[in-house]
Design a protein around this motif. Structure first.
Motif, PDB file in Angstrom:
ATOM      1  N   GLY A  37       4.757   6.616   8.627  1.00  0.00           N
ATOM      2  CA  GLY A  37       4.617   8.064   8.551  1.00  0.00           C
ATOM      3  C   GLY A  37       5.401   8.834   9.587  1.00  0.00           C
ATOM      4  N   GLU A  38       6.394   8.212  10.200  1.00  0.00           N
ATOM      5  CA  GLU A  38       7.209   8.883  11.213  1.00  0.00           C
ATOM      6  C   GLU A  38       8.574   9.209  10.619  1.00  0.00           C
ATOM      7  OE1 GLU A  38       7.118   5.672  13.929  1.00  0.00           O
ATOM      8  OE2 GLU A  38       5.113   6.160  14.671  1.00  0.00           O
ATOM      9  N   TRP A  39       8.975  10.473  10.757  1.00  0.00           N
ATOM     10  CA  TRP A  39      10.288  10.900  10.266  1.00  0.00           C
ATOM     11  C   TRP A  39      11.348  10.550  11.294  1.00  0.00           C
ATOM     12  CZ3 TRP A  39      10.844  12.394   5.393  1.00  0.00           C
ATOM     13  CH2 TRP A  39       9.726  12.855   4.718  1.00  0.00           C
ATOM     14  N   SER A  81      -1.067   3.969   6.843  1.00  0.00           N
ATOM     15  CA  SER A  81      -0.894   4.417   5.455  1.00  0.00           C
ATOM     16  C   SER A  81      -1.351   5.869   5.296  1.00  0.00           C
ATOM     17  CB  SER A  81      -1.598   3.486   4.464  1.00  0.00           C
ATOM     18  OG  SER A  81      -2.961   3.389   4.723  1.00  0.00           O
ATOM     19  N   ARG A  82      -2.412   6.287   5.999  1.00  0.00           N
ATOM     20  CA  ARG A  82      -2.836   7.698   5.966  1.00  0.00           C
ATOM     21  C   ARG A  82      -1.758   8.594   6.565  1.00  0.00           C
ATOM     22  NH1 ARG A  82      -7.769   5.698   7.425  1.00  0.00           N
ATOM     23  NH2 ARG A  82      -7.379   6.160   9.613  1.00  0.00           N
ATOM     24  N   ASN A  83      -1.195   8.178   7.707  1.00  0.00           N
ATOM     25  CA  ASN A  83      -0.121   8.957   8.339  1.00  0.00           C
ATOM     26  C   ASN A  83       1.062   9.116   7.393  1.00  0.00           C
ATOM     27  OD1 ASN A  83      -1.630   9.196  10.680  1.00  0.00           O
ATOM     28  ND2 ASN A  83      -0.602   7.505  11.715  1.00  0.00           N
ATOM     29  N   PHE A  84       1.403   8.033   6.698  1.00  0.00           N
ATOM     30  CA  PHE A  84       2.513   8.075   5.744  1.00  0.00           C
ATOM     31  C   PHE A  84       2.218   9.078   4.629  1.00  0.00           C
ATOM     32  CE2 PHE A  84       4.477   6.864   1.769  1.00  0.00           C
ATOM     33  CZ  PHE A  84       5.809   6.788   2.129  1.00  0.00           C
ATOM     34  N   VAL A 141       0.831  -1.201   0.000  1.00  0.00           N
ATOM     35  CA  VAL A 141       0.000   0.000   0.000  1.00  0.00           C
ATOM     36  C   VAL A 141       0.868   1.255   0.000  1.00  0.00           C
ATOM     37  CG1 VAL A 141      -0.297   0.072   2.514  1.00  0.00           C
ATOM     38  CG2 VAL A 141      -2.013   1.112   1.052  1.00  0.00           C
ATOM     39  N   ILE A 142       2.019   1.208   0.642  1.00  0.00           N
ATOM     40  CA  ILE A 142       2.945   2.353   0.647  1.00  0.00           C
ATOM     41  C   ILE A 142       3.570   2.518  -0.736  1.00  0.00           C
ATOM     42  CG2 ILE A 142       5.079   3.272   1.647  1.00  0.00           C
ATOM     43  CD1 ILE A 142       2.528   3.360   3.485  1.00  0.00           C
ATOM     44  N   LYS A 143       3.920   1.419  -1.368  1.00  0.00           N
ATOM     45  CA  LYS A 143       4.449   1.506  -2.733  1.00  0.00           C
ATOM     46  C   LYS A 143       3.418   2.144  -3.657  1.00  0.00           C
ATOM     47  CE  LYS A 143       7.282  -2.593  -2.130  1.00  0.00           C
ATOM     48  NZ  LYS A 143       7.336  -4.029  -2.383  1.00  0.00           N
TER      49      LYS A 143
END
Length: 154
Positions: free
Chosen positions: A94-96, A133-136, A13-15
């Protein structure tokens, strides 16, 4: 700016999010993996297959990353190396990773490995969720907006 992906363990899903972002923003996206990765036909998206072996994909990313590039990875040691080169590492949730937090994250990783090595069942990470996935997607979009807002350096 280039987006690099440590693709062997990156959720599908991230891809998919990254493929859409590359097309929308016309940024180059490269997925680096030990295995063959299928990517959509696009002049902005490519896959780079590296030989099998521990940290071969990581080493390839570190060699190619430039300051300001985004690197998507869940690998904390790789994130630390990317930070040293001025890159922007982002995990799939979604975390830097930042210079302020990376030392603590490396220490915690080493501690957990030590516990597992001594037989302690530490469990694992929570299942990847739609919220992840939303956070990303949100974290990536915010960074891309910041990057576009900054004037190019002379």
């Amino acid at each position: 700016m280039h987006i690099w992906v440590d693709a062997d363990a990156c959720p599908g899903v991230i891809k998919d999010i990254l493929f859409r972002v590359a097309e929308r923003t016309q940024l180059n996206l490269t997925l680096v993996a030990n295995q063959l990765i299928r990517v959509p036909g696009s002049r902005f998206i490519r896959a780079l297959q590296v030989p099998s072996g521990a940290d071969v994909a990581d080493a390839e990313i570190v060699e190619r990353v430039s300051a300001g590039d985004i690197v998507v990875t869940g690998d904390i040691p790789l994130a630390a190396l990317v930070l040293e080169k001025g890159g922007l590492p982002l995990n799939p949730r979604g975390e830097w990773y930042t210079k302020d937090t990376i030392a603590q994250q490396l220490t915690m990783r080493a501690f957990m490995e030590e516990l597992r090595g001594s037989g302690v069942d530490t469990g694992g990470p929570a299942a990847f969720s739609q919220a992840d996935s939303r956070n990303f997607a949100n974290a990536l979009d915010r960074q891309l907006a910041r990057s576009r807002a900054q004037p190019p350096k002379p």
